[in-house]
Structure formats: structure tokens, C-alpha cells
Design an enzyme around this catalytic site. Structure first.
Site, mmCIF file in Angstrom:
data_model
loop_
_atom_site.group_PDB
_atom_site.id
_atom_site.type_symbol
_atom_site.label_atom_id
_atom_site.label_comp_id
_atom_site.label_asym_id
_atom_site.label_seq_id
_atom_site.Cartn_x
_atom_site.Cartn_y
_atom_site.Cartn_z
ATOM 1 C CB SER A 173 -29.115 29.635 -12.942
ATOM 2 O OG SER A 173 -28.011 30.511 -12.865
ATOM 3 C CG ASP B 15 -28.187 27.824 -6.721
ATOM 4 O OD1 ASP B 15 -27.926 27.275 -7.807
ATOM 5 O OD2 ASP B 15 -27.903 29.012 -6.468
ATOM 6 C CG HIS C 68 -27.828 33.179 -5.118
ATOM 7 N ND1 HIS C 68 -27.269 32.015 -5.582
ATOM 8 C CD2 HIS C 68 -27.323 33.366 -3.870
ATOM 9 C CE1 HIS C 68 -26.464 31.511 -4.663
ATOM 10 N NE2 HIS C 68 -26.468 32.319 -3.624
ATOM 11 C CG MET D 5 -23.414 33.851 -4.364
ATOM 12 S SD MET D 5 -23.244 32.823 -5.830
ATOM 13 C CE MET D 5 -24.461 33.572 -6.891
ATOM 14 C CG ASP E 36 -26.421 32.414 -9.851
ATOM 15 O OD1 ASP E 36 -26.780 32.220 -8.673
ATOM 16 O OD2 ASP E 36 -26.629 31.606 -10.771
ATOM 17 C CG HIS F 264 -31.220 31.457 -9.426
ATOM 18 N ND1 HIS F 264 -31.641 31.496 -8.111
ATOM 19 C CD2 HIS F 264 -29.870 31.327 -9.370
ATOM 20 C CE1 HIS F 264 -30.598 31.392 -7.306
ATOM 21 N NE2 HIS F 264 -29.498 31.296 -8.041
#
Ligand code: DX5
Ligand code: ZN
Length: 221
Positions: free
Chosen positions: A7, A174, A65, A67, A34, A32
Site C-alpha cells: 500500500s 487489508d 481501494h 474509501m 488507498d 494498493h
């Protein structure tokens, strides 16, 4: 085959290209990213321009990902920037199938994410439509948090659902993944391990990756 997805949240942004090339050399295939919106989670991070830059620097598979509350407004931008996989949170969306269809219509693979407190049965109506389930093993918003052990049972439950239906769906975990927790989640059925602090947060990144790989070596299929 188990994959590690480092990440970039834990990377040193002032040396980002150098650190990305180190993980690429270690045969890492996924990165990854975020994306935090300051609403769904109490933090702000990266936008599509980061995905575009990292894709350009590495050519690696971009695991994005989101959020983000009601993310449909931004999904096309991330696809155009080079996202290969986009995961959305069930807790952040009113019309989940619409978001999944939008991701796929833009040519990316689609994943669904569950917070630690969200039960696995919420996947039942969507599991056959998606490419990945992301189980959060910390509450999203920050790197460097402690793994929540109660998610192991949920990983096992979702792994069984995937096997029973004979689906080709990645099972990703995760949050708080280290050489201690990686074998526990792999045993439960996870096959993609997001690792921030335990990779980019370490002085010797190649050694950090080897330690995680060794931790589940005897268990991987
Ligand atoms: C947390 C993020 C994670 C984070 C993991 O909200 O979704 O991807 O980067 O960081 P570590 O591996 O440090 O727990
Ligand atoms: Zn993440």
C-alpha cells in the site's frame, strides 16, 4: 498463488519512484492505492492523478481501494487514470449493483469491501457479479493499525462461499498484515494481502517482503 499488494499509503512520497521500483524488482505484481475522502473516513489521500503517475512509473496492476461516500461520481476518472481493480465499500453505497456495473462498463475489474463490523452475508446478492472481496482487518482511515483477529472467521466464511459457488473471486485482506498475521489469513483462505507498514514502513523493503512471503510459504496453494 498468494499475492502481496503493497500500500503506497505507507510509502515515503518524497522517494516514491525509488521505493516503487524496489518492490517491482521483488516481483510484486499489484500496488494498493488507498483513496480517502474525508467523509467516509476521517482522512484525505490520493486522487486519480496519483493512480496515473504510479501506473506510468511501474506498469503494475493498480488495485484502487475507494474509501469514498457514493463514489460513482469519481469511478470513471479512476478508470481513465489506469485503475485495474476498483473496490467500493458496501457501507458507503446505496445502490451497490449500479456502482459495480459502472466499474465494469469502464473496463476495470470490480471489488466489494467490508469493514470489520460488517457481516459477510451482505455479499450474498453480489458475489457472482464481482472479481474481488476485500475484508478490512482494521477500521479504514489510517495505516499502521492493529489487526482485528475476529475477521479471521469472516475470511473463512467468505472463502467457503466462493468455493461452494466455484467462483473465480480474489479474497483480499487489508490492515495490520505482517509476518505474524499473514499466515493466519492465508490459512483462512485469503489470497491477496495488502501490506503498508510491514513493507514500505521498513528500512529494508526487499527483506520485509521476503519475511512476509516466508511466513506463509508452507501454506500457499
Ligand atoms: C487503511 C487502508 C490500508 C492501509 C494498510 O484504511 O485501507 O490499505 O494502507 O496499512 P497497514 O498495512 O499499515 O495496516
Ligand atoms: Zn486499503
Amino acid at each position: 498463488m498468494i499475492k502481496i499488494a503493497p500500500s503506497i499509503l505507507a510509502a515515503d512520497i518524497s522517494r516514491l519512484e525509488e521505493q516503487l521500483l524496489i518492490v517491482k524488482k521483488e516481483k510484486i505484481e499489484w500496488l494498493h492505492v488507498d483513496v480517502m475522502d474525508g467523509h467516509f473516513v476521517p482522512n484525505l489521500t490520493f486522487g486519480p492523478s496519483m493512480v496515473k503517475a504510479v501506473k506510468k512509473m511501474t506498469g503494475l496492476f493498480m488495485d484502487v481501494h475507494l474509501m469514498v461516500d457514493e463514489p460513482d461520481f469519481i469511478i470513471p476518472e479512476f478508470c481513465l487514470a489506469g485503475a485495474d481493480m476498483i473496490t467500493v465499500h458496501v457501507e458507503a453505497i446505496k445502490h451497490l449493483h449500479r456502482s459495480i456495473q459502472l466499474i465494469k462498463s469502464m473496463g476495470a475489474q470490480a471489488g466489494v469491501t467490508l469493514n470489520p463490523g460488517t457481516p459477510a452475508h451482505l455479499l450474498d446478492s453480489i458475489l457472482t457479479e464481482i472479481d474481488l472481496v476485500l475484508v478490512m482487518s482494521v477500521n479504514p482511515g489510517y495505516g499502521g493499525q492493529k489487526f482485528i483477529p475476529s475477521v479471521i472467521e469472516k475470511i473463512r466464511e467468505i472463502s467457503n462461499k466462493i468455493k461452494q459457488k466455484n467462483l473465480n473471486v480474489y479474497l483480499e485482506v487489508d490492515g495490520g498484515i505482517t509476518a505474524d498475521t499473514a499466515p493466519q489469513v492465508v490459512k483462512a483462505g485469503a489470497n491477496v494481502l495488502v501490506a503498508g507498514t510491514s513493507v514500505f514502513g521498513q528500512e529494508n523493503i526487499p527483506r520485509a517482503i521476503s519475511l512476509i512471503k516466508e511466513s506463509y510459504a508452507g501454506l500457499s496453494k
